[in-house]
Write a protein that holds these residues in place. Sequence first.
Motif, PDB file in Angstrom:
ATOM      1  N   ILE A 113      40.073  30.223  22.717  1.00 29.11           N
ATOM      2  CA  ILE A 113      38.720  29.238  23.281  1.00 29.11           C
ATOM      3  C   ILE A 113      38.642  29.910  23.964  1.00 29.11           C
ATOM      4  N   ARG A 114      36.963  29.770  24.113  1.00 25.28           N
ATOM      5  CA  ARG A 114      36.484  30.376  25.613  1.00 25.28           C
ATOM      6  C   ARG A 114      35.845  29.167  26.635  1.00 25.28           C
ATOM      7  N   ALA A 115      35.622  28.948  27.377  1.00 26.57           N
ATOM      8  CA  ALA A 115      35.189  28.289  28.527  1.00 26.57           C
ATOM      9  C   ALA A 115      33.586  27.512  27.644  1.00 26.57           C
ATOM     10  N   LEU A 116      32.594  28.497  27.075  1.00 21.22           N
ATOM     11  CA  LEU A 116      31.961  27.935  26.307  1.00 21.22           C
ATOM     12  C   LEU A 116      32.037  26.523  25.841  1.00 21.22           C
ATOM     13  N   GLN A 117      33.180  27.161  24.797  1.00 19.73           N
ATOM     14  CA  GLN A 117      33.483  26.487  23.635  1.00 19.73           C
ATOM     15  C   GLN A 117      34.526  25.087  23.923  1.00 19.73           C
ATOM     16  N   VAL A 118      34.882  25.112  25.187  1.00 22.53           N
ATOM     17  CA  VAL A 118      35.909  23.598  26.008  1.00 22.53           C
ATOM     18  C   VAL A 118      34.374  22.576  25.781  1.00 22.53           C
ATOM     19  N   ILE A 119      33.003  22.964  26.570  1.00 17.32           N
ATOM     20  CA  ILE A 119      31.914  22.374  27.507  1.00 17.32           C
ATOM     21  C   ILE A 119      31.454  21.863  26.112  1.00 17.32           C
ATOM     22  N   GLY A 120      31.434  22.670  24.785  1.00 18.49           N
ATOM     23  CA  GLY A 120      31.126  22.406  23.465  1.00 18.49           C
ATOM     24  C   GLY A 120      30.942  21.178  23.524  1.00 18.49           C
ATOM     25  N   ILE A 121      32.133  21.691  23.046  1.00 16.24           N
ATOM     26  CA  ILE A 121      33.314  20.542  22.455  1.00 16.24           C
ATOM     27  C   ILE A 121      33.419  19.042  23.277  1.00 16.24           C
ATOM     28  N   LEU A 122      33.411  19.051  24.476  1.00 17.07           N
ATOM     29  CA  LEU A 122      32.802  17.915  25.329  1.00 17.07           C
ATOM     30  C   LEU A 122      32.100  16.898  25.453  1.00 17.07           C
ATOM     31  N   LEU A 123      31.088  17.663  25.116  1.00 12.48           N
ATOM     32  CA  LEU A 123      29.412  17.655  24.616  1.00 12.48           C
ATOM     33  C   LEU A 123      29.554  17.272  23.453  1.00 12.48           C
ATOM     34  N   THR A 124      30.179  17.609  22.531  1.00 13.44           N
ATOM     35  CA  THR A 124      30.210  16.964  21.365  1.00 13.44           C
ATOM     36  C   THR A 124      31.056  15.446  20.742  1.00 13.44           C
ATOM     37  N   LEU A 125      31.708  15.630  21.818  1.00 12.46           N
ATOM     38  CA  LEU A 125      33.089  14.576  21.530  1.00 12.46           C
ATOM     39  C   LEU A 125      32.112  13.345  22.714  1.00 12.46           C
ATOM     40  N   ALA A 126      30.359  13.484  23.513  1.00 10.67           N
ATOM     41  CA  ALA A 126      30.035  12.665  24.536  1.00 10.67           C
ATOM     42  C   ALA A 126      29.518  11.677  23.370  1.00 10.67           C
TER      43      ALA A 126
END
Length: 287
Positions: free
Chosen positions: A114-127
């Motif tokens: 998992i890439r850094a952008l994907q981690v940010i994407g996960i956090l945004l979606t969960l938010a």
Amino acid sequence: MLMLALTTLFWGGNTVAGRLAVGEVSPMVVVFLRWVIVAGILVPLQWRHIRAEWPLMRPYSFRMVLMAVFGFIGFNTLFYIAATETTAVNLGIIQGSVPILVLIGSMIAFGSRIRALQVIGILLTLAGVTLIAAQGSLDVLLALAVNPGDGVMLIACVLYSGYTLALRDRPQVSPLAFFAVLSGIAAITSLPGLAYDIAAGTVQWPSLQGWLVVLYIALFPSCLAQIFFMRGVELIGPARAGVFINLVPIFAAILAVSILGEPFKWYHGTALALVIGGIWLSERKAG
């Protein structure tokens, strides 16, 4: 691209159908009738392919039963139960979390990097999903007083994500023949839920509006959307086709506001932006 756009429109319309079913037909009856109709259409049409390819599918029989139970029966049952407790706007936006849940599941089940952008994407979606569940209120969030319907819908999305992950190792047969068999399994495995509904005295057979809703769900989100999506993937590839799924929460919100007259509040818009932005970031290719 037109077929993929129609696919996501039909799936977005499913959230409105779920709300229109409330009071007209009980959730387990919707699930049972939906898959009986789908199986009744697809199994005869695909019977020749099913017979020819059954030797390839037989070793996967148990996996296919689990896929039908979790992805078709479990997801749809919880979806229609959630529709009795929450709005179509909320259902659509929370459903937008599925690609992110699949990404998380891939990391856990298959060790996908998992890439850094994907981690940010996960956090945004969960938010975004958290914002919807909390109804835009910090007090609701701190009190952990989540709308039960939103919580049920999130569980439904987890089940569907598991089904999606299982597709990775499905038997290499005709997609329509495979889907026809799954729909037949779903029709059979929906019977215990229907029997419980009848025994508990909570069963509600469709009214005229209920039948119209059931027919829409069976013919459009189930049959045509699946066929269009498979053909769309064949024509433009899975990567480009996958991006179209981002349209589901948008169509769901537009249809819910225009057809059902549901309010579209500031936190709906913010959550929609967070969910779609998160999916977009997670799908960006590494530069």
